[in-house]
Scaffold this motif. Structure first.
Motif, PDB file in Angstrom:
ATOM      1  N   ARG A 125       0.809  -1.221   0.000  1.00  0.00           N
ATOM      2  CA  ARG A 125       0.000   0.000   0.000  1.00  0.00           C
ATOM      3  C   ARG A 125       0.846   1.277   0.000  1.00  0.00           C
ATOM      4  O   ARG A 125       0.406   2.317  -0.499  1.00  0.00           O
ATOM      5  CB  ARG A 125      -0.930  -0.011   1.209  1.00  0.00           C
ATOM      6  CG  ARG A 125      -1.867   1.191   1.335  1.00  0.00           C
ATOM      7  CD  ARG A 125      -2.817   1.317   0.140  1.00  0.00           C
ATOM      8  NE  ARG A 125      -3.574   0.127  -0.083  1.00  0.00           N
ATOM      9  CZ  ARG A 125      -4.722  -0.159   0.523  1.00  0.00           C
ATOM     10  NH1 ARG A 125      -5.245   0.700   1.387  1.00  0.00           N
ATOM     11  NH2 ARG A 125      -5.367  -1.286   0.240  1.00  0.00           N
ATOM     12  N   LEU A 128       1.150   3.476  -3.217  1.00  0.00           N
ATOM     13  CA  LEU A 128      -0.096   4.172  -3.566  1.00  0.00           C
ATOM     14  C   LEU A 128      -0.293   5.396  -2.688  1.00  0.00           C
ATOM     15  O   LEU A 128      -0.645   6.482  -3.177  1.00  0.00           O
ATOM     16  CB  LEU A 128      -1.289   3.221  -3.411  1.00  0.00           C
ATOM     17  CG  LEU A 128      -2.674   3.839  -3.645  1.00  0.00           C
ATOM     18  CD1 LEU A 128      -2.789   4.378  -5.060  1.00  0.00           C
ATOM     19  CD2 LEU A 128      -3.766   2.813  -3.358  1.00  0.00           C
ATOM     20  N   VAL A 129      -0.061   5.245  -1.392  1.00  0.00           N
ATOM     21  CA  VAL A 129      -0.207   6.376  -0.470  1.00  0.00           C
ATOM     22  C   VAL A 129       0.811   7.462  -0.814  1.00  0.00           C
ATOM     23  O   VAL A 129       0.506   8.656  -0.820  1.00  0.00           O
ATOM     24  CB  VAL A 129      -0.021   5.910   0.986  1.00  0.00           C
ATOM     25  CG1 VAL A 129      -0.036   7.101   1.938  1.00  0.00           C
ATOM     26  CG2 VAL A 129      -1.114   4.924   1.382  1.00  0.00           C
ATOM     27  N   ARG A 130       2.043   7.036  -1.133  1.00  0.00           N
ATOM     28  CA  ARG A 130       3.088   7.994  -1.484  1.00  0.00           C
ATOM     29  C   ARG A 130       2.724   8.780  -2.734  1.00  0.00           C
ATOM     30  O   ARG A 130       2.925  10.003  -2.813  1.00  0.00           O
ATOM     31  CB  ARG A 130       4.422   7.275  -1.684  1.00  0.00           C
ATOM     32  CG  ARG A 130       5.595   8.229  -1.899  1.00  0.00           C
ATOM     33  CD  ARG A 130       6.881   7.494  -2.249  1.00  0.00           C
ATOM     34  NE  ARG A 130       7.335   6.638  -1.170  1.00  0.00           N
ATOM     35  CZ  ARG A 130       7.440   5.317  -1.252  1.00  0.00           C
ATOM     36  NH1 ARG A 130       7.070   4.692  -2.373  1.00  0.00           N
ATOM     37  NH2 ARG A 130       7.872   4.615  -0.236  1.00  0.00           N
ATOM     38  N   SER A 131       2.174   8.105  -3.731  1.00  0.00           N
ATOM     39  CA  SER A 131       1.847   8.767  -5.002  1.00  0.00           C
ATOM     40  C   SER A 131       0.719   9.785  -4.869  1.00  0.00           C
ATOM     41  O   SER A 131       0.625  10.714  -5.677  1.00  0.00           O
ATOM     42  CB  SER A 131       1.477   7.723  -6.055  1.00  0.00           C
ATOM     43  OG  SER A 131       0.236   7.095  -5.730  1.00  0.00           O
ATOM     44  N   THR A 132      -0.125   9.621  -3.859  1.00  0.00           N
ATOM     45  CA  THR A 132      -1.279  10.514  -3.718  1.00  0.00           C
ATOM     46  C   THR A 132      -1.113  11.565  -2.614  1.00  0.00           C
ATOM     47  O   THR A 132      -1.808  12.585  -2.621  1.00  0.00           O
ATOM     48  CB  THR A 132      -2.551   9.698  -3.411  1.00  0.00           C
ATOM     49  OG1 THR A 132      -2.345   8.920  -2.230  1.00  0.00           O
ATOM     50  CG2 THR A 132      -2.887   8.775  -4.577  1.00  0.00           C
ATOM     51  N   MET A 133      -0.180  11.345  -1.682  1.00  0.00           N
ATOM     52  CA  MET A 133      -0.113  12.223  -0.513  1.00  0.00           C
ATOM     53  C   MET A 133       1.267  12.815  -0.248  1.00  0.00           C
ATOM     54  O   MET A 133       1.434  13.583   0.704  1.00  0.00           O
ATOM     55  CB  MET A 133      -0.580  11.452   0.736  1.00  0.00           C
ATOM     56  CG  MET A 133      -1.984  10.909   0.660  1.00  0.00           C
ATOM     57  SD  MET A 133      -2.502  10.067   2.187  1.00  0.00           S
ATOM     58  CE  MET A 133      -2.537  11.440   3.343  1.00  0.00           C
ATOM     59  N   TRP A 134       2.258  12.469  -1.068  1.00  0.00           N
ATOM     60  CA  TRP A 134       3.634  12.860  -0.767  1.00  0.00           C
ATOM     61  C   TRP A 134       3.796  14.368  -0.577  1.00  0.00           C
ATOM     62  O   TRP A 134       4.315  14.829   0.440  1.00  0.00           O
ATOM     63  CB  TRP A 134       4.570  12.373  -1.872  1.00  0.00           C
ATOM     64  CG  TRP A 134       5.991  12.822  -1.699  1.00  0.00           C
ATOM     65  CD1 TRP A 134       6.633  13.832  -2.367  1.00  0.00           C
ATOM     66  CD2 TRP A 134       6.954  12.303  -0.776  1.00  0.00           C
ATOM     67  NE1 TRP A 134       7.923  13.963  -1.932  1.00  0.00           N
ATOM     68  CE2 TRP A 134       8.147  13.035  -0.953  1.00  0.00           C
ATOM     69  CE3 TRP A 134       6.925  11.287   0.183  1.00  0.00           C
ATOM     70  CZ2 TRP A 134       9.297  12.789  -0.216  1.00  0.00           C
ATOM     71  CZ3 TRP A 134       8.069  11.028   0.921  1.00  0.00           C
ATOM     72  CH2 TRP A 134       9.239  11.779   0.729  1.00  0.00           C
ATOM     73  N   ASP A 135       3.346  15.155  -1.536  1.00  0.00           N
ATOM     74  CA  ASP A 135       3.575  16.599  -1.480  1.00  0.00           C
ATOM     75  C   ASP A 135       2.950  17.231  -0.244  1.00  0.00           C
ATOM     76  O   ASP A 135       3.580  18.056   0.429  1.00  0.00           O
ATOM     77  CB  ASP A 135       3.025  17.275  -2.744  1.00  0.00           C
ATOM     78  CG  ASP A 135       3.844  16.939  -3.982  1.00  0.00           C
ATOM     79  OD1 ASP A 135       5.014  16.504  -3.825  1.00  0.00           O
ATOM     80  OD2 ASP A 135       3.331  17.091  -5.101  1.00  0.00           O
ATOM     81  N   GLN A 136       1.711  16.867   0.069  1.00  0.00           N
ATOM     82  CA  GLN A 136       1.045  17.504   1.198  1.00  0.00           C
ATOM     83  C   GLN A 136       1.657  17.089   2.534  1.00  0.00           C
ATOM     84  O   GLN A 136       1.715  17.891   3.475  1.00  0.00           O
ATOM     85  CB  GLN A 136      -0.451  17.205   1.186  1.00  0.00           C
ATOM     86  CG  GLN A 136      -0.825  15.746   1.406  1.00  0.00           C
ATOM     87  CD  GLN A 136      -2.290  15.489   1.181  1.00  0.00           C
ATOM     88  OE1 GLN A 136      -2.749  15.368   0.043  1.00  0.00           O
ATOM     89  NE2 GLN A 136      -3.053  15.402   2.262  1.00  0.00           N
ATOM     90  N   LEU A 160       3.783   8.332   5.985  1.00  0.00           N
ATOM     91  CA  LEU A 160       3.070   7.605   4.927  1.00  0.00           C
ATOM     92  C   LEU A 160       2.991   6.116   5.244  1.00  0.00           C
ATOM     93  O   LEU A 160       1.984   5.463   4.962  1.00  0.00           O
ATOM     94  CB  LEU A 160       3.764   7.834   3.580  1.00  0.00           C
ATOM     95  CG  LEU A 160       3.697   9.268   3.045  1.00  0.00           C
ATOM     96  CD1 LEU A 160       4.600   9.444   1.838  1.00  0.00           C
ATOM     97  CD2 LEU A 160       2.263   9.646   2.693  1.00  0.00           C
ATOM     98  N   GLN A 167      -4.643   2.077   7.121  1.00  0.00           N
ATOM     99  CA  GLN A 167      -5.608   1.703   6.075  1.00  0.00           C
ATOM    100  C   GLN A 167      -5.758   0.188   5.988  1.00  0.00           C
ATOM    101  O   GLN A 167      -6.877  -0.332   5.902  1.00  0.00           O
ATOM    102  CB  GLN A 167      -5.155   2.265   4.722  1.00  0.00           C
ATOM    103  CG  GLN A 167      -5.290   3.766   4.584  1.00  0.00           C
ATOM    104  CD  GLN A 167      -4.855   4.265   3.219  1.00  0.00           C
ATOM    105  OE1 GLN A 167      -4.390   3.480   2.367  1.00  0.00           O
ATOM    106  NE2 GLN A 167      -4.989   5.561   2.982  1.00  0.00           N
TER     107      GLN A 167
END
Length: 248
Positions: A125, A128-136, A160, A167
């Motif tokens: 997982r 996937l979490v990194r690709s969607t939340m990294w910047d924020q 992350l 999750q």
């Protein structure tokens, strides 16, 4: 489209034939509790719930079996544990709920499997979490430096990982029911809290497990009177599984 709905893994000192008979007894108990008139007839019916049986093999005597339990207590993963991991991960991947029933030594292997499956699923997982939340997440730590000398990127990576683990824990609880009969695990994993059954003269649970849930034997009044799976726990475990199945 068949998928595993109910599984069972045996304890120590169980021959293959005896293990299969215990799985059959559990299957009959579940299907009878689901509303059938006769346990045997229901178990053979087309709408019966199947039980996928994982055999935890004898090790050649009492001492080798006890040694196998000790290895499990320190987290050693063997073939039977790997099968339990596969069952759990498959349930989460397919989003199909499964009951994992375990007895005695099987509870040790299953508890290890829950922990290992959580780790493996979390590893899957994280990208996937990194690709969607990294910047924020990086931006958050840039603005909220805790002053412990760690770069925002490292703090973000740790965060992350925690998000992914949370999750997966939620999904495992959604798709996994764990039942330990004659429980032999002292501190069961909190990832998927198991339903624990132990009582009466079950000295295995008393000395090496969590002696926490004293429930009456479904066949007679009073507490469970021993450690055997078929003779003590099957009726109550069957009802517990049927209750969950009806709610799916």
């Amino acid at each position: 489209d068949w998928y595993t709905q109910v599984t069972h893994i045996n304890g120590m000192a169980v021959a293959p034939k005896s293990g299969i008979q215990s799985a059959m007894a559990l299957q009959e108990s579940v299907n009878s509790a689901m509303g059938g008139e006769g346990a045997t007839d229901v178990a053979m019916g087309q709408d019966a719930v199947d039980v996928l049986y994982t055999y935890s093999a004898q090790r050649g005597g009492l001492f080798p079996d006890v040694w196998d339990c000790i290895k499990g207590k320190v987290g050693v993963v063997d073939e039977a544990t790997e099968k339990q991991i596969e069952i759990i991960m498959d349930a989460v991947h397919r989003k199909k709920r499964v009951t994992v029933s375990a007895h005695s030594r099987g509870t040790i292997k299953t508890d290890n499997a829950v922990k290992e499956a959580h780790k493996k699923l979390s590893d899957e997982r994280v990208p996937l979490v990194r690709s969607t939340m990294w910047d924020q997440v990086v931006a958050y730590w840039q603005k909220n430096d805790p002053g412990i000398g760690l770069e925002p990127e490292l703090l973000a990576e740790m965060s992350l990982r925690g998000i992914a683990e949370d999750q997966i824990k939620t999904e495992m609880n959604q798709y996994i029911q764990v039942i330990y009969a004659g429980n032999a695990v002292q501190y069961p994993s909190s990832i998927v809290p198991p339903t624990l059954y132990a009582g009466g003269l079950d000295m295995v649970s008393f000395f090496v497990g969590s002696y926490t849930k004293l429930l009456g034997n479904a066949k007679s009044p009073g507490f469970f009177k021993g450690h055997g799976f078929v003779g003590n726990y099957v009726p109550t475990v069957g009802k517990e599984i049927a209750k969950d199945l009806k709610g799916r």
